[in-house]
Design an enzyme around this catalytic site. Structure first.
Site, mmCIF file in Angstrom:
data_model
loop_
_atom_site.group_PDB
_atom_site.id
_atom_site.type_symbol
_atom_site.label_atom_id
_atom_site.label_comp_id
_atom_site.label_asym_id
_atom_site.label_seq_id
_atom_site.Cartn_x
_atom_site.Cartn_y
_atom_site.Cartn_z
ATOM 1 N N GLU A 284 0.824 -1.217 0.000
ATOM 2 C CA GLU A 284 0.000 0.000 0.000
ATOM 3 C C GLU A 284 0.854 1.260 0.000
ATOM 4 O OE1 GLU A 284 -4.361 -0.958 1.995
ATOM 5 O OE2 GLU A 284 -2.977 0.307 3.084
ATOM 6 N N HIS A 305 10.089 -26.500 -1.349
ATOM 7 C CA HIS A 305 9.578 -27.679 -2.048
ATOM 8 C C HIS A 305 8.368 -27.334 -2.904
ATOM 9 C CE1 HIS A 305 12.196 -30.396 0.341
ATOM 10 N NE2 HIS A 305 12.164 -29.332 1.141
ATOM 11 N N LYS A 418 -14.108 -0.196 -3.301
ATOM 12 C CA LYS A 418 -15.132 0.154 -2.302
ATOM 13 C C LYS A 418 -16.298 0.871 -2.974
ATOM 14 C CE LYS A 418 -12.265 0.731 1.830
ATOM 15 N NZ LYS A 418 -11.760 1.677 2.811
HETATM 16 O O1 PA5 Z 1 -3.970 0.842 5.717
HETATM 17 C C1 PA5 Z 1 -5.100 1.231 5.545
HETATM 18 O O2 PA5 Z 1 -5.400 2.417 5.649
HETATM 19 C C2 PA5 Z 1 -6.221 0.254 5.232
HETATM 20 O O3 PA5 Z 1 -5.765 -1.045 5.109
HETATM 21 C C3 PA5 Z 1 -7.248 0.282 6.360
HETATM 22 O O4 PA5 Z 1 -6.606 -0.053 7.555
HETATM 23 C C4 PA5 Z 1 -8.407 -0.652 6.074
HETATM 24 O O5 PA5 Z 1 -9.009 -0.323 4.861
HETATM 25 C C5 PA5 Z 1 -9.412 -0.587 7.195
HETATM 26 O O6 PA5 Z 1 -9.851 0.724 7.369
HETATM 27 P P1 PA5 Z 1 -10.636 1.168 8.655
HETATM 28 O O7 PA5 Z 1 -9.748 1.026 9.831
HETATM 29 O O8 PA5 Z 1 -11.006 2.591 8.390
HETATM 30 O O9 PA5 Z 1 -11.848 0.280 8.772
#
Ligand code: PA5
Length: 441
Positions: A284, A305, A418
């Protein structure tokens, strides 16, 4: 704490690669320290091991004790950065078999990290008639997967304990001021913990997001923070002899010379979920603007393996980063007078000696196969070493993102799915998009 060995990557690295990146690393380190680089509003994690909220930390410890007394199961609801860190640390420090162990701390079950009906039904069945509590974690408070799961487990708690009783068993970790979960927690009177404004999901394991479930599993979170604080002190000093600078420079140079995959390997099975956390952190942070190393992971020796074949002879895409921990104990291989299996050349030798030779042999084979190797050697797996390693990977990730000239602290790409999902589910406000998407399906 860490011995970084780049000798088996050296032949693949261009001459002078470290010095060439000195200015970039200085700038990156300075932007992290002064919070004024791209995404600087989300660099609260940089000094978190020193500046964390002591009052909230004490409440986390107290809540963990209460959960241990009131419940045999803690259901931890969250996804992405609100899930992976806690699971990574619980599995690495308390074992992937933690729930199977005899113990006086609750089983930890993770929910809301997907939309599988089968997984949900299994979690409910695993709780059975046992007493349970819920820690719902969502920074935005609006993420669909955990929100749906929370609705389900909240209803289960209220049915079992009544509204008042349920309230005593729900712990909400969310934004300080905003979001649907914050509103609900305020209205219902749940105990609340904060995801700091300046810490993004994937950097939040050392906040209440990770610390409450980790502490509930009986792990010493003070020692975890102390390990991270030590890393913060050591790595923050910077310089070309700093392992974080050296690793960030090497991975950037390998990327620029054509490697597109970083394969994180470990010889310890409990590391599997730590690698999942690491993949989110790097994927990310770096994977944007058509740039970035693809983070992948393997578990050795098991995967030698299976994936070993590809690593040795498939497309030359990758470099390997091996995490090696010192063993906690010693197990000597027994002698067999009949020597039917022909293994007496190993009699009396520690199993760790065999593992060490397997690792050394694998590194040499992979280097011969054209795979650069970075080795990170650490002491035994402990709260302190794991805290140190968490911070190390976070810090290198920040430096790396800035070397790559991306904002390592946003995740605009996560929004695309989303929006489509909301539209297809018929969420109010997405009507036009729904029609357009349905026409394409
Ligand atoms: O790193 C990030 O920002 C995402 O992976 C969020 O943690 C994930 O989408 C969950 O979001 P939230 O904590 O708002 O539910």
């Amino acid at each position: 704490m860490l011995k970084l060995d780049l000798s088996k990557a050296a032949q693949f690295l261009p001459e002078g690669y470290l010095a060439q990146r000195q200015a970039g690393l200085e700038k990156a380190a300075s932007m992290l320290a002064s919070h004024d680089g791209p995404g600087g509003d989300f660099t609260g994690w940089v000094f978190l091991p020193r500046d964390y909220d002591r009052e909230e930390f004490a409440r986390i410890q107290a809540a963990a004790k209460r959960i241990q007394q009131q419940s045999q199961v803690l259901v931890v609801i969250g996804i992405g950065g609100s899930y992976l860190g806690a699971r990574a640390v619980v599995e690495l420090l308390a074992s992937p078999n933690y729930n199977l162990k005899k113990k006086d701390t609750p089983d930890i079950l993770f929910a809301g990290n997907g939309l599988s009906t089968d997984a949900l039904l299994e979690t409910i069945a695993l709780i059975g008639e046992r007493d349970f509590s819920v820690n719902v974690i969502s920074k935005s408070g609006t993420t669909t997967e955990p929100a749906v799961a929370f609705r389900i487990f909240k209803a289960m708690l209220e049915k079992k304990y009544g509204k008042e009783g349920a309230k005593e068993r729900i712990y909400a970790t969310t934004d300080r001021a905003r979001g649907a979960l914050k509103g609900l927690a305020d209205a219902e009177g749940y105990e609340e913990f904060v995801v700091p404004d300046d810490v993004g999901g994937r950097y939040s394991v050392l906040t209440a997001v990770g610390l409450l479930p980790i502490a509930a599993a009986g792990i010493d979170i003070e020692a975890l923070m102390a390990g991270a604080a030590q890393a913060m002190e050591q790595l923050g000093k910077g310089g070309l002899d700093n392992p974080a600078w050296q690793y960030a420079a090497a991975r950037h140079a390998l990327y620029e010379s054509g490697r597109s995959v970083e394969l994180l390997a470990c010889y310890e099975p409990p590391f599997r979920f730590f690698a999942e956390w690491w993949k989110q952190l790097y994927g990310e942070s770096e994977g944007k603007e058509n740039k970035g190393l693809f983070p992948a992971s393997v578990e050795f020796t098991a995967d030698l393996h299976s994936m070993g074949q590809y690593i040795q002879q498939g497309q030359r895409l990758m470099f390997e980063t091996v995490v090696k921990f010192a063993p906690k104990g010693e197990f000597l291989i027994p002698d067999d007078p009949a020597n039917v299996d022909g293994l007496n050349f190993l009699s009396g030798k520690p199993l760790s000696f065999v593992a060490e030779q397997a690792m050394r042999g694998t590194i040499l084979a992979h280097v011969d196969g054209g795979v650069p190797n970075v080795l990170l050697e650490l002491p035994q797996i402990s709260e302190k070493s794991v805290g140190w390693l968490i911070y190390f990977f976070e810090y290198v990730c920040g430096l790396s993102g800035y070397l790559l000239e991306v904002n390592p602290f946003d995740q605009p790409g996560v929004e695309a799915y989303k929006k489509n999902m909301f539209a297809l589910l018929g969420k109010p406000g997405y009507e036009e998009m729904k029609a357009e998407l349905e026409a394409r399906l």
